[in-house]
Design a protein around this motif. Structure first.
Motif, PDB file in Angstrom:
ATOM      1  N   ALA A  73       7.522  -2.391   0.668  1.00 28.81           N
ATOM      2  CA  ALA A  73       6.388  -2.349   1.582  1.00 28.81           C
ATOM      3  C   ALA A  73       5.335  -1.383   1.056  1.00 28.81           C
ATOM      4  N   ILE A  74       4.256  -1.941   0.528  1.00 28.21           N
ATOM      5  CA  ILE A  74       3.110  -1.135   0.109  1.00 28.21           C
ATOM      6  C   ILE A  74       1.858  -1.770   0.707  1.00 28.21           C
ATOM      7  N   PRO A  75       0.790  -1.005   0.853  1.00 29.24           N
ATOM      8  CA  PRO A  75      -0.440  -1.582   1.414  1.00 29.24           C
ATOM      9  C   PRO A  75      -0.961  -2.739   0.556  1.00 29.24           C
ATOM     10  N   ARG A  76      -1.617  -3.676   1.208  1.00 27.70           N
ATOM     11  CA  ARG A  76      -2.117  -4.883   0.540  1.00 27.70           C
ATOM     12  C   ARG A  76      -3.053  -4.539  -0.604  1.00 27.70           C
ATOM     13  N   LEU A  77      -3.976  -3.601  -0.402  1.00 27.64           N
ATOM     14  CA  LEU A  77      -4.932  -3.261  -1.452  1.00 27.64           C
ATOM     15  C   LEU A  77      -4.232  -2.664  -2.673  1.00 27.64           C
ATOM     16  N   MET A  78      -3.227  -1.847  -2.442  1.00 27.21           N
ATOM     17  CA  MET A  78      -2.458  -1.273  -3.555  1.00 27.21           C
ATOM     18  C   MET A  78      -1.719  -2.374  -4.317  1.00 27.21           C
ATOM     19  N   ASP A  79      -1.185  -3.340  -3.584  1.00 22.75           N
ATOM     20  CA  ASP A  79      -0.503  -4.463  -4.225  1.00 22.75           C
ATOM     21  C   ASP A  79      -1.481  -5.297  -5.048  1.00 22.75           C
ATOM     22  N   VAL A  80      -2.684  -5.489  -4.526  1.00 21.50           N
ATOM     23  CA  VAL A  80      -3.705  -6.252  -5.263  1.00 21.50           C
ATOM     24  C   VAL A  80      -4.099  -5.518  -6.534  1.00 21.50           C
TER      25      VAL A  80
END
Length: 105
Positions: A73-80
């Motif tokens: 679970a990581i923030p969406r922006l970090m994953d992008v």
């Protein structure tokens, strides 16, 4: 953490990296760009274009995410951002691999 899903996500990014490399090199292999004296600005432009394209693809298409479905679970922006950097690195890997074959000819 689901390693199988992580590997599947990276393989799908690798396939997209091959497509991006082919598309970008089709643009940068035009004869007018080959005749430029300095290759450094052309390579910098190529890398910038690949970075922007990678970020756009990873941002718009949620399927091209490194950590989607893995349980991390990581923030969406970090994953992008991580996915875009991985995609850019894979594209550069494919470009370097193909450059070895081009030099031998």
């Amino acid at each position: 953490m689901n390693i199988d899903v992580l590997l599947q996500n990276i393989v799908s990014l690798f396939v997209i990296a091959v497509i991006i490399e082919a598309a970008v090199m089709a643009v940068f292999s035009m004869s007018s760009l080959r005749e430029m004296g300095s290759k450094r600005p052309v390579e910098a432009t190529r890398d910038g274009l690949i970075l922007l394209l990678s970020f756009f693809i990873c941002y718009k298409i949620e399927t091209f995410s490194v950590f989607k479905g893995t349980g991390i679970a990581i923030p969406r922006l970090m994953d992008v951002i991580i996915s875009a950097l991985v995609l850019m690195r894979l594209t550069n890997f494919v470009w370097n691999f193909m450059a070895r074959f081009r030099r031998e000819d």
